[in-house]
Design a protein around this motif. Structure first.
Motif, PDB file in Angstrom:
ATOM      1  N   ALA A   1       0.830  -1.206   0.000  1.00 58.39           N
ATOM      2  CA  ALA A   1       0.000   0.000   0.000  1.00 58.39           C
ATOM      3  C   ALA A   1       0.866   1.258   0.000  1.00 58.39           C
ATOM      4  CB  ALA A   1      -0.928  -0.005   1.211  1.00 58.39           C
ATOM      5  N   LEU A   2       1.914   1.255   0.795  1.00 56.20           N
ATOM      6  CA  LEU A   2       2.812   2.412   0.841  1.00 56.20           C
ATOM      7  C   LEU A   2       3.552   2.572  -0.483  1.00 56.20           C
ATOM      8  CD1 LEU A   2       4.216   1.922   4.447  1.00 56.20           C
ATOM      9  CD2 LEU A   2       2.721   3.767   3.679  1.00 56.20           C
ATOM     10  N   GLY A   3       3.977   1.455  -1.081  1.00 58.44           N
ATOM     11  CA  GLY A   3       4.672   1.527  -2.367  1.00 58.44           C
ATOM     12  C   GLY A   3       3.778   2.045  -3.471  1.00 58.44           C
ATOM     13  N   ALA A   4       2.520   1.602  -3.504  1.00 63.10           N
ATOM     14  CA  ALA A   4       1.586   2.065  -4.535  1.00 63.10           C
ATOM     15  C   ALA A   4       1.358   3.566  -4.418  1.00 63.10           C
ATOM     16  CB  ALA A   4       0.268   1.322  -4.408  1.00 63.10           C
ATOM     17  N   ALA A   5       1.238   4.074  -3.191  1.00 62.71           N
ATOM     18  CA  ALA A   5       1.028   5.510  -2.988  1.00 62.71           C
ATOM     19  C   ALA A   5       2.273   6.300  -3.381  1.00 62.71           C
ATOM     20  CB  ALA A   5       0.658   5.773  -1.529  1.00 62.71           C
ATOM     21  N   ALA A   6       3.464   5.785  -3.026  1.00 68.54           N
ATOM     22  CA  ALA A   6       4.702   6.499  -3.344  1.00 68.54           C
ATOM     23  C   ALA A   6       4.910   6.603  -4.847  1.00 68.54           C
ATOM     24  CB  ALA A   6       5.878   5.787  -2.683  1.00 68.54           C
ATOM     25  N   VAL A   7       4.646   5.523  -5.564  1.00 67.78           N
ATOM     26  CA  VAL A   7       4.804   5.546  -7.021  1.00 67.78           C
ATOM     27  C   VAL A   7       3.815   6.519  -7.649  1.00 67.78           C
ATOM     28  CG1 VAL A   7       4.522   4.168  -9.121  1.00 67.78           C
ATOM     29  CG2 VAL A   7       5.802   3.237  -7.182  1.00 67.78           C
ATOM     30  N   ASP A   8       2.588   6.547  -7.143  1.00 71.35           N
ATOM     31  CA  ASP A   8       1.592   7.456  -7.697  1.00 71.35           C
ATOM     32  C   ASP A   8       2.001   8.914  -7.484  1.00 71.35           C
ATOM     33  OD1 ASP A   8      -1.429   7.360  -8.724  1.00 71.35           O
ATOM     34  OD2 ASP A   8      -1.223   9.048  -7.351  1.00 71.35           O
ATOM     35  N   LEU A   9       2.622   9.213  -6.364  1.00 68.80           N
ATOM     36  CA  LEU A   9       3.041  10.589  -6.089  1.00 68.80           C
ATOM     37  C   LEU A   9       4.265  10.992  -6.910  1.00 68.80           C
ATOM     38  CD1 LEU A   9       2.602  10.808  -2.203  1.00 68.80           C
ATOM     39  CD2 LEU A   9       1.251  12.000  -3.947  1.00 68.80           C
ATOM     40  N   THR A  10       5.224  10.082  -7.053  1.00 70.49           N
ATOM     41  CA  THR A  10       6.467  10.423  -7.750  1.00 70.49           C
ATOM     42  C   THR A  10       6.369  10.234  -9.256  1.00 70.49           C
ATOM     43  OG1 THR A  10       7.326   8.169  -7.454  1.00 70.49           O
ATOM     44  CG2 THR A  10       7.806   9.777  -5.711  1.00 70.49           C
ATOM     45  N   GLY A  11       5.511   9.341  -9.697  1.00 63.72           N
ATOM     46  CA  GLY A  11       5.395   9.067 -11.124  1.00 63.72           C
ATOM     47  C   GLY A  11       6.493   8.187 -11.668  1.00 63.72           C
ATOM     48  N   ARG A  12       7.330   7.623 -10.830  1.00 65.27           N
ATOM     49  CA  ARG A  12       8.419   6.760 -11.265  1.00 65.27           C
ATOM     50  C   ARG A  12       8.084   5.286 -11.018  1.00 65.27           C
ATOM     51  NH1 ARG A  12      13.681  10.029  -8.785  1.00 65.27           N
ATOM     52  NH2 ARG A  12      13.301  11.998  -9.917  1.00 65.27           N
ATOM     53  N   ALA A  13       8.783   4.417 -11.763  1.00 67.06           N
ATOM     54  CA  ALA A  13       8.617   2.966 -11.624  1.00 67.06           C
ATOM     55  C   ALA A  13       7.148   2.585 -11.653  1.00 67.06           C
ATOM     56  CB  ALA A  13       9.278   2.486 -10.325  1.00 67.06           C
ATOM     57  N   ARG A  14       6.479   2.996 -12.699  1.00 67.61           N
ATOM     58  CA  ARG A  14       5.032   2.770 -12.779  1.00 67.61           C
ATOM     59  C   ARG A  14       4.675   1.281 -12.831  1.00 67.61           C
ATOM     60  NH1 ARG A  14       1.995   7.187 -13.513  1.00 67.61           N
ATOM     61  NH2 ARG A  14       3.032   9.141 -14.099  1.00 67.61           N
ATOM     62  N   ARG A  15       5.535   0.495 -13.442  1.00 67.05           N
ATOM     63  CA  ARG A  15       5.264  -0.940 -13.493  1.00 67.05           C
ATOM     64  C   ARG A  15       5.262  -1.532 -12.073  1.00 67.05           C
ATOM     65  NH1 ARG A  15       4.999  -4.712 -17.345  1.00 67.05           N
ATOM     66  NH2 ARG A  15       5.495  -6.867 -16.806  1.00 67.05           N
ATOM     67  N   VAL A  16       6.263  -1.087 -11.310  1.00 65.44           N
ATOM     68  CA  VAL A  16       6.316  -1.547  -9.909  1.00 65.44           C
ATOM     69  C   VAL A  16       5.083  -1.071  -9.151  1.00 65.44           C
ATOM     70  CG1 VAL A  16       7.594  -1.377  -7.734  1.00 65.44           C
ATOM     71  CG2 VAL A  16       8.826  -1.636  -9.902  1.00 65.44           C
ATOM     72  N   GLY A  17       4.669   0.169  -9.441  1.00 62.45           N
ATOM     73  CA  GLY A  17       3.487   0.707  -8.792  1.00 62.45           C
ATOM     74  C   GLY A  17       2.232  -0.072  -9.130  1.00 62.45           C
ATOM     75  N   SER A  18       2.114  -0.493 -10.395  1.00 65.67           N
ATOM     76  CA  SER A  18       0.950  -1.277 -10.800  1.00 65.67           C
ATOM     77  C   SER A  18       0.917  -2.622 -10.080  1.00 65.67           C
ATOM     78  CB  SER A  18       0.967  -1.496 -12.315  1.00 65.67           C
ATOM     79  OG  SER A  18       0.881  -0.268 -13.005  1.00 65.67           O
ATOM     80  N   LEU A  19       2.090  -3.260  -9.973  1.00 64.63           N
ATOM     81  CA  LEU A  19       2.150  -4.532  -9.250  1.00 64.63           C
ATOM     82  C   LEU A  19       1.825  -4.349  -7.773  1.00 64.63           C
ATOM     83  CD1 LEU A  19       5.378  -6.076 -10.871  1.00 64.63           C
ATOM     84  CD2 LEU A  19       2.987  -6.746 -11.269  1.00 64.63           C
ATOM     85  N   ALA A  20       2.324  -3.262  -7.181  1.00 62.00           N
ATOM     86  CA  ALA A  20       2.033  -2.992  -5.769  1.00 62.00           C
ATOM     87  C   ALA A  20       0.544  -2.725  -5.560  1.00 62.00           C
ATOM     88  CB  ALA A  20       2.859  -1.799  -5.286  1.00 62.00           C
ATOM     89  N   THR A  21      -0.066  -1.992  -6.477  1.00 61.46           N
ATOM     90  CA  THR A  21      -1.506  -1.719  -6.381  1.00 61.46           C
ATOM     91  C   THR A  21      -2.311  -3.003  -6.469  1.00 61.46           C
ATOM     92  OG1 THR A  21      -1.206   0.472  -7.372  1.00 61.46           O
ATOM     93  CG2 THR A  21      -3.421  -0.455  -7.416  1.00 61.46           C
ATOM     94  N   ALA A  22      -1.927  -3.880  -7.408  1.00 57.99           N
ATOM     95  CA  ALA A  22      -2.634  -5.154  -7.558  1.00 57.99           C
ATOM     96  C   ALA A  22      -2.449  -6.033  -6.324  1.00 57.99           C
ATOM     97  CB  ALA A  22      -2.142  -5.876  -8.810  1.00 57.99           C
ATOM     98  N   GLY A  23      -1.237  -6.070  -5.804  1.00 64.34           N
ATOM     99  CA  GLY A  23      -0.989  -6.877  -4.600  1.00 64.34           C
ATOM    100  C   GLY A  23      -1.772  -6.379  -3.392  1.00 64.34           C
ATOM    101  N   ALA A  24      -1.813  -5.055  -3.237  1.00 62.62           N
ATOM    102  CA  ALA A  24      -2.579  -4.487  -2.123  1.00 62.62           C
ATOM    103  C   ALA A  24      -4.066  -4.787  -2.273  1.00 62.62           C
ATOM    104  CB  ALA A  24      -2.342  -2.981  -2.044  1.00 62.62           C
ATOM    105  N   ALA A  25      -4.555  -4.784  -3.516  1.00 61.94           N
ATOM    106  CA  ALA A  25      -5.972  -5.093  -3.746  1.00 61.94           C
ATOM    107  C   ALA A  25      -6.291  -6.545  -3.415  1.00 61.94           C
ATOM    108  CB  ALA A  25      -6.334  -4.790  -5.196  1.00 61.94           C
ATOM    109  N   VAL A  26      -5.344  -7.445  -3.692  1.00 69.79           N
ATOM    110  CA  VAL A  26      -5.556  -8.858  -3.372  1.00 69.79           C
ATOM    111  C   VAL A  26      -5.653  -9.065  -1.863  1.00 69.79           C
ATOM    112  CG1 VAL A  26      -4.499 -11.154  -3.435  1.00 69.79           C
ATOM    113  CG2 VAL A  26      -4.501  -9.717  -5.486  1.00 69.79           C
ATOM    114  N   LEU A  27      -4.788  -8.391  -1.108  1.00 68.68           N
ATOM    115  CA  LEU A  27      -4.779  -8.538   0.343  1.00 68.68           C
ATOM    116  C   LEU A  27      -5.795  -7.629   1.034  1.00 68.68           C
ATOM    117  CD1 LEU A  27      -0.935  -8.758   1.063  1.00 68.68           C
ATOM    118  CD2 LEU A  27      -2.596 -10.627   0.972  1.00 68.68           C
ATOM    119  N   GLY A  28      -6.310  -6.636   0.305  1.00 73.06           N
ATOM    120  CA  GLY A  28      -7.209  -5.660   0.908  1.00 73.06           C
ATOM    121  C   GLY A  28      -8.425  -6.255   1.606  1.00 73.06           C
ATOM    122  N   PRO A  29      -9.175  -7.180   0.968  1.00 78.04           N
ATOM    123  CA  PRO A  29     -10.338  -7.760   1.648  1.00 78.04           C
ATOM    124  C   PRO A  29      -9.981  -8.461   2.960  1.00 78.04           C
ATOM    125  CG  PRO A  29     -10.457  -8.176  -0.703  1.00 78.04           C
ATOM    126  CD  PRO A  29      -9.108  -7.584  -0.456  1.00 78.04           C
ATOM    127  N   ALA A  30      -8.832  -9.131   2.986  1.00 74.78           N
ATOM    128  CA  ALA A  30      -8.415  -9.784   4.228  1.00 74.78           C
ATOM    129  C   ALA A  30      -8.106  -8.764   5.309  1.00 74.78           C
ATOM    130  CB  ALA A  30      -7.198 -10.671   3.967  1.00 74.78           C
TER     131      ALA A  30
END
Length: 348
Positions: free
Chosen positions: A158-187
């Motif tokens: 979650a922290l990585g997805a937010a950091a990438v969105d703010l900086t605009g760098r490593a967008r691929r990493v940000g997309s993976l972090a966003t997807a991973g956070a979404a998978v764990l989010g319901p739990a």
């Protein structure tokens, strides 16, 4: 004292003794009739000789020790975890549907909420080392242990997805972090309900079937409320739909839970818990209605009001559930009566 006075006193004392003996004999006869069942003259059967049981503590001690968790820390931890997990799910959906104005506040909300949630948890534990000690082993049968591992995996994502969105760098990493956070989010949003239900606290334990769904709906309304307050109306469609669905899930399953729980649901209708839960129902239902209306009218003020109501309603629900559980642990009847009912049902 004259002789006549002495005589009167003596007669009065003899009369008192005769009355006492007569009363004692009558009491013994009643006792024999009560024990005799069908053998009694009146044929009235066995009579109860002891009063109805009163549920009280043993030597001044409650049947259960009430939870020692700090209300502000743990109830806040429950609320923030739900907000974080549902926000990550909303952020992933916004990213897939091309709504960057919705994705950013959802990602930032998830990162901020999970950070504050961990702070509240560590503050209640007293030392950060106690949280780290729970990660020394993996114990699938322990909701606390599993939850600790889920949080440890979710927070960096979650922290990585937010950091990438703010900086605009490593967008691929940000997309993976966003997807991973979404998978764990319901739990993250619901495991705290399993944690509460796994305790012996009656008003938490008896609601084990529906409480995860109540927390899921509550987390969804909180995430939707934050997004509505921070997103332009043109891109807030998923947040409005999440608000309506989350409110329906939260309110519907909570009513079903109270109906099924029976006696253990009394603490939801008493004292501070009752006031908080009534406020939660009003705010959540009103916030969902305002959210739908704000989409039709494209009114920014309605969206802000809806967001504030949904966030407040979700918090009130978590705090209300917490206080109801503490109240049920203090009163022995909420522990003893359901146990006796289950025992009677099994014997029958």
């Amino acid at each position: 004292m004259s002789d006549s006075d002495v005589t009167r006193e003596g007669l009065r004392g003899e009369r008192t003794q005769r009355e006492a003996l007569t009363g004692a004999k009558a009491g013994r006869r009643r006792h024999r009739r009560g024990r005799g069942g069908r053998g009694g003259r009146g044929g009235r059967g066995e009579q109860p000789m002891v009063p109805e049981a009163e549920f009280s503590s043993y030597y001044g001690k409650p049947v259960l020790n009430k939870p020692t968790w700090k209300p502000l820390d743990i109830a806040g931890y429950l609320y923030l975890g739900g907000l974080a997990g549902a926000s990550s799910l909303l952020a992933a959906g916004a990213g897939v549907t091309g709504r960057p104005a919705l994705a950013r506040p959802a990602k930032l909300g998830a990162a901020g909420a999970i950070s504050l949630s961990l702070v509240a948890l560590v503050h209640d534990l007293g030392r950060p080392a106690r949280f780290l000690n729970m990660l020394r082993v993996f114990k699938p049968t322990s909701p606390m242990n599993v939850g600790s591992w889920v949080l440890s995996g979710y927070a960096p994502l979650a922290l990585g997805a937010a950091a990438v969105d703010l900086t605009g760098r490593a967008r691929r990493v940000g997309s993976l972090a966003t997807a991973g956070a979404a998978v764990l989010g319901p739990a993250v949003a619901t495991y705290t309900a399993v944690l509460l239900a796994d305790t012996a606290v009656p008003s938490w334990h008896e609601g084990y079937r529906e409480l995860p769904y109540v927390f899921a709906g509550s987390g969804a309304t909180a995430a939707a409320g934050l997004a509505l307050a921070a997103t332009p109306a043109a891109q807030a469609g998923p947040a409005r739909r999440m608000a309506a669905l989350g409110a329906a899930l939260e309110l519907g399953t909570f009513q079903a839970m109270k109906h099924r729980m029976g006696l253990s649901a009394e603490t939801f209708e008493q004292g501070k818990a009752h006031r908080l839960l009534r406020a939660a129902e009003t705010l959540t239902a009103g916030g969902a209605a305002l959210a739908v209306l704000s989409g039709r009218l494209r009114d920014r003020r309605l969206a802000l009001a809806a967001g504030a109501a949904l966030l407040s309603g979700s918090a009130a629900l978590r705090f209300g559930v917490f206080h109801a559980g503490v109240a049920s642990a203090k009163d022995p009847k909420y522990t003893v009566v359901p146990q006796r009912e289950r025992l009677t049902a099994r014997e029958g």
